[in-house]
Motif scaffolding. Structure first.
Motif: not given
Length: 309
Positions: A56-73
């Protein structure tokens, strides 16, 4: 043979390898009539829930990356190392743990390991609390996930969605709860759902399930019984067939094994959650903007390896 087959099935997916190994083992144990030691059942649950946190943590990082939120990633994947270190400490590996055996588990948990798990879970809880706040209040993230990729409850049921994808559309189906196995019948938890049905709903369900997995791990560590961790299994499996369901981080994993009485299975059939969730993904994409396609597809946490099996 069955031992080799378990290692092959574990490699269907790296992120949820433990659940494939465990589901395979449960099928074979059913055919052999084996009763797994209680301590081994608790240890299987511990590793399964640590794996859920990792996924789930891996997914949250990927989801953040997909919307351009690379800091959260970056932040999420940094903190994911905490649970990876715990899994490596217990099993010796970060991926493909080789933890479950037919008849129990390969490794035991020492008191020192249990203490380190408790410390690590405390850190993970603090960081997940921060991520929950970010995922539900950060305006730029919300604009990319709120009302995007909507899947209604009726669609989720008709299209056979599983896991967080289904539960985010208010379908309270969880294999751990519907078909209790290992130590889950003795643990305190209920399926987490959302009625939003969009990418935000799937985000909320996964974040809350991360908290739930931490709670389950702490309960297991507090109630871990003494005793053996495995029983001896015969190499030849009696003729027959068996099925087993387990709840992977992405949803229900289904295994069917048919034995012809030798040391090799006659057939092994696997249905993975990624395969089950693709029809629902097509429904989510209908009428969507092209720019939203990456996060909509990512919202089911797809695994091409799981799909291909």
């Amino acid at each position: 043979n069955y031992v080799q087959g378990q290692y092959v099935c574990e490699r269907i997916c790296g992120i949820c390898s433990h659940i494939h190994s465990t589901t395979f083992a449960r099928c074979v144990e059913d055919l052999l009539g084996l009763e797994v030691p209680v301590r081994a059942k608790y240890l299987r649950v511990l590793v399964a829930e640590l794996e859920r946190i990792h996924s789930h943590l891996l997914w949250l990082g990927v989801a953040a990356h997909e919307v351009g939120f690379d800091t959260l990633f970056m932040y999420v994947w940094r903190d994911r190392e905490v649970v990876q270190d715990l899994l490596e400490m217990i099993t010796g590996n970060r991926v493909h743990y080789g933890f479950t055996t037919i008849g129990g588990t390969k490794f035991d948990l020492t008191p020192q390991m249990a203490d380190k798990c408790t410390e690590g879970l405390k850190v993970l809880r603090e960081r997940t609390e921060y991520y929950k706040q970010v995922a539900t209040t950060e305006s730029t993230f919300l604009k990319r996930v709120e009302g995007v990729g909507v899947l209604t409850e009726q669609q989720a049921r008709e299209l056979g969605a599983v896991g967080p994808t289904a539960r985010a559309s208010n379908v309270p189906y969880d294999a751990r709860w519907a078909f209790p196995y290992d130590a889950y019948p003795e643990l305190d938890y209920r399926p987490i759902t959302s009625d939003l049905g969009d990418v935000l709903g799937r985000t909320i369900v996964r974040v809350l399930e991360t908290f739930q997995a931490i709670d389950i791990c702490e309960e297991v560590l507090g109630r871990l019984p003494e005793g053996d961790i495995q029983v001896r299994a015969k190499p030849r499996v009696p003729e027959g067939e068996a099925v087993a369901r387990c709840e992977a981080p992405r949803g229900e994993v289904f295994y069917y094994i048919r034995s012809n009485g030798t040391d090799k299975p006659a057939r092994v059939k696997v249905r993975t959650p990624s395969l089950a969730n693709w029809p629902a993904t097509i429904a989510m994409l209908e009428g969507a903007y092209v720019a939203d396609a990456p996060i909509i597809i990512a919202s089911i946490d797809p695994c091409m390896s799981c799909t291909d099996r």
